[in-house]
Design an enzyme around this catalytic site. Structure first.
Site, PDB file in Angstrom:
ATOM      1  N   ASP A   8       0.880  -1.162   0.000  1.00 18.71           N
ATOM      2  CA  ASP A   8       0.000   0.000   0.000  1.00 18.71           C
ATOM      3  C   ASP A   8       0.920   1.215   0.000  1.00 18.71           C
ATOM      4  O   ASP A   8       2.095   1.107  -0.387  1.00 18.71           O
ATOM      5  CB  ASP A   8      -1.017  -0.047   1.158  1.00 18.71           C
ATOM      6  CG  ASP A   8      -0.381   0.106   2.535  1.00 18.71           C
ATOM      7  OD1 ASP A   8       0.868   0.212   2.611  1.00 18.71           O
ATOM      8  OD2 ASP A   8      -1.115   0.112   3.538  1.00 18.71           O
ATOM      9  N   HIS A   9       0.416   2.363   0.446  1.00 20.83           N
ATOM     10  CA  HIS A   9       1.239   3.583   0.430  1.00 20.83           C
ATOM     11  C   HIS A   9       2.457   3.487   1.336  1.00 20.83           C
ATOM     12  O   HIS A   9       3.380   4.286   1.206  1.00 20.83           O
ATOM     13  CB  HIS A   9       0.382   4.795   0.809  1.00 20.83           C
ATOM     14  CG  HIS A   9      -0.571   4.506   1.927  1.00 20.83           C
ATOM     15  ND1 HIS A   9      -1.809   3.926   1.715  1.00 20.83           N
ATOM     16  CD2 HIS A   9      -0.451   4.652   3.263  1.00 20.83           C
ATOM     17  CE1 HIS A   9      -2.420   3.769   2.872  1.00 20.83           C
ATOM     18  NE2 HIS A   9      -1.615   4.187   3.827  1.00 20.83           N
ATOM     19  N   CYS A  70       2.801  -3.606   3.962  1.00 21.27           N
ATOM     20  CA  CYS A  70       1.960  -2.488   4.418  1.00 21.27           C
ATOM     21  C   CYS A  70       2.629  -1.937   5.668  1.00 21.27           C
ATOM     22  O   CYS A  70       3.804  -2.227   5.918  1.00 21.27           O
ATOM     23  CB  CYS A  70       0.502  -2.903   4.619  1.00 21.27           C
ATOM     24  SG  CYS A  70       0.159  -4.012   5.995  1.00 21.27           S
ATOM     25  N   THR A  72       2.244  -2.589   8.830  1.00 20.15           N
ATOM     26  CA  THR A  72       2.620  -3.617   9.795  1.00 20.15           C
ATOM     27  C   THR A  72       2.798  -4.995   9.167  1.00 20.15           C
ATOM     28  O   THR A  72       3.308  -5.907   9.820  1.00 20.15           O
ATOM     29  CB  THR A  72       1.520  -3.755  10.854  1.00 20.15           C
ATOM     30  OG1 THR A  72       0.302  -4.101  10.166  1.00 20.15           O
ATOM     31  CG2 THR A  72       1.318  -2.462  11.633  1.00 20.15           C
ATOM     32  N   GLY A  73       2.288  -5.172   7.969  1.00 23.27           N
ATOM     33  CA  GLY A  73       2.228  -6.499   7.341  1.00 23.27           C
ATOM     34  C   GLY A  73       0.944  -7.233   7.696  1.00 23.27           C
ATOM     35  O   GLY A  73       0.621  -8.255   7.083  1.00 23.27           O
ATOM     36  N   HIS A 103       7.961 -25.055   7.358  1.00 27.58           N
ATOM     37  CA  HIS A 103       6.814 -25.724   7.993  1.00 27.58           C
ATOM     38  C   HIS A 103       5.479 -25.373   7.352  1.00 27.58           C
ATOM     39  O   HIS A 103       4.599 -26.213   7.274  1.00 27.58           O
ATOM     40  CB  HIS A 103       6.744 -25.361   9.489  1.00 27.58           C
ATOM     41  CG  HIS A 103       7.829 -26.000  10.295  1.00 27.58           C
ATOM     42  ND1 HIS A 103       7.832 -25.982  11.675  1.00 27.58           N
ATOM     43  CD2 HIS A 103       8.955 -26.662   9.929  1.00 27.58           C
ATOM     44  CE1 HIS A 103       8.907 -26.623  12.123  1.00 27.58           C
ATOM     45  NE2 HIS A 103       9.611 -27.033  11.073  1.00 27.58           N
ATOM     46  N   HIS A 139       3.727 -31.777   8.101  1.00 34.13           N
ATOM     47  CA  HIS A 139       3.477 -30.422   7.589  1.00 34.13           C
ATOM     48  C   HIS A 139       2.539 -30.466   6.389  1.00 34.13           C
ATOM     49  O   HIS A 139       1.659 -29.614   6.256  1.00 34.13           O
ATOM     50  CB  HIS A 139       4.799 -29.744   7.229  1.00 34.13           C
ATOM     51  CG  HIS A 139       5.711 -29.584   8.405  1.00 34.13           C
ATOM     52  ND1 HIS A 139       5.310 -28.951   9.557  1.00 34.13           N
ATOM     53  CD2 HIS A 139       6.984 -29.998   8.625  1.00 34.13           C
ATOM     54  CE1 HIS A 139       6.293 -28.963  10.438  1.00 34.13           C
ATOM     55  NE2 HIS A 139       7.327 -29.612   9.894  1.00 34.13           N
TER      56      HIS A 139
HETATM   57  C1  RB5 Z   1      -2.348   2.137   6.502  1.00 32.90           C
HETATM   58  O1  RB5 Z   1      -2.248   3.352   7.102  1.00 32.90           O
HETATM   59  C2  RB5 Z   1      -2.054   1.032   7.493  1.00 32.90           C
HETATM   60  O2  RB5 Z   1      -3.169   0.825   8.264  1.00 32.90           O
HETATM   61  C3  RB5 Z   1      -1.646  -0.206   6.736  1.00 32.90           C
HETATM   62  O3  RB5 Z   1      -0.487   0.066   6.018  1.00 32.90           O
HETATM   63  C4  RB5 Z   1      -1.369  -1.451   7.531  1.00 32.90           C
HETATM   64  O4  RB5 Z   1      -0.474  -1.225   8.556  1.00 32.90           O
HETATM   65  C5  RB5 Z   1      -2.522  -2.221   7.973  1.00 32.90           C
HETATM   66  O5  RB5 Z   1      -2.398  -3.310   8.527  1.00 32.90           O
END
Ligand code: RB5
Length: 148
Positions: A8-9, A70, A72-73, A103, A139
């Site tokens: 994403d951004h 993103c 946090t992923g 795994h 697995h």
């Molecule tokens: C976007 O601002 C943020 O929420 C996204 O990148 C991500 O961390 C969501 O899980």
């Protein structure tokens, strides 16, 4: 290997170097063939849309594996895992990246721009794409139950 990559951004979040182009350049330098699933710049976008694009590349056979980034992923992995046949894992340590492959036979590595340094992300990709699924019977059985 053919790898689909999307974000994403967060892939263009300041400061430079931006993560998305750096991840692509690193994979290409390692000899991988990268399918860029976007976005192209820092404008705000919705991570599920880019998770879907990467999943489609894998599920329709144009890519073998994927990378999603993103903040946090987490959000992008949650969406990716709604697709049957996708095993997307958020990895913050090299051990997680190794075990995700050995795994879980993970086919998408999810990274968090606000969680991992760029250098750590590059190392996590190296471990993930250099590690094979163990193929162990237990697995295979467990992975089969994920999509049952
Ligand atoms: C976007 O601002 C943020 O929420 C996204 O990148 C991500 O961390 C969501 O899980």
């Amino acid at each position: 290997m053919k790898i689909a990559l999307g974000s994403d951004h967060a892939g263009f979040e300041a400061p430079e170097p931006f993560y998305k182009p750096a991840l692509i350049a690193h994979l290409q330098a390692a000899g991988h063939d990268v399918i860029d699933c976007g976005p192209e710049g820092p404008g705000s976008v919705d991570y599920p849309d880019f998770a879907d694009k990467v999943c489609r590349e894998i599920l329709e056979g144009r890519a073998e594996m994927g990378v999603l980034l993103c903040g946090t992923g987490m959000g992008i992995s949650i969406r990716a895992n709604r697709h049957r046949g996708i095993r997307a894992t958020v990895c913050n340590t090299e051990e997680m990246a190794q075990l995700a492959r050995e795994h879980n036979n993970a086919n998408i590595l999810c990274l968090g721009k606000r969680i991992s340094s760029l250098e750590d992300c590059l190392r996590l990709m190296d471990v993930f794409f250099d590690t094979d699924f163990s193929g162990g019977e237990r697995h295979v059985r467990r992975i089969g139950k994920i999509d049952a």
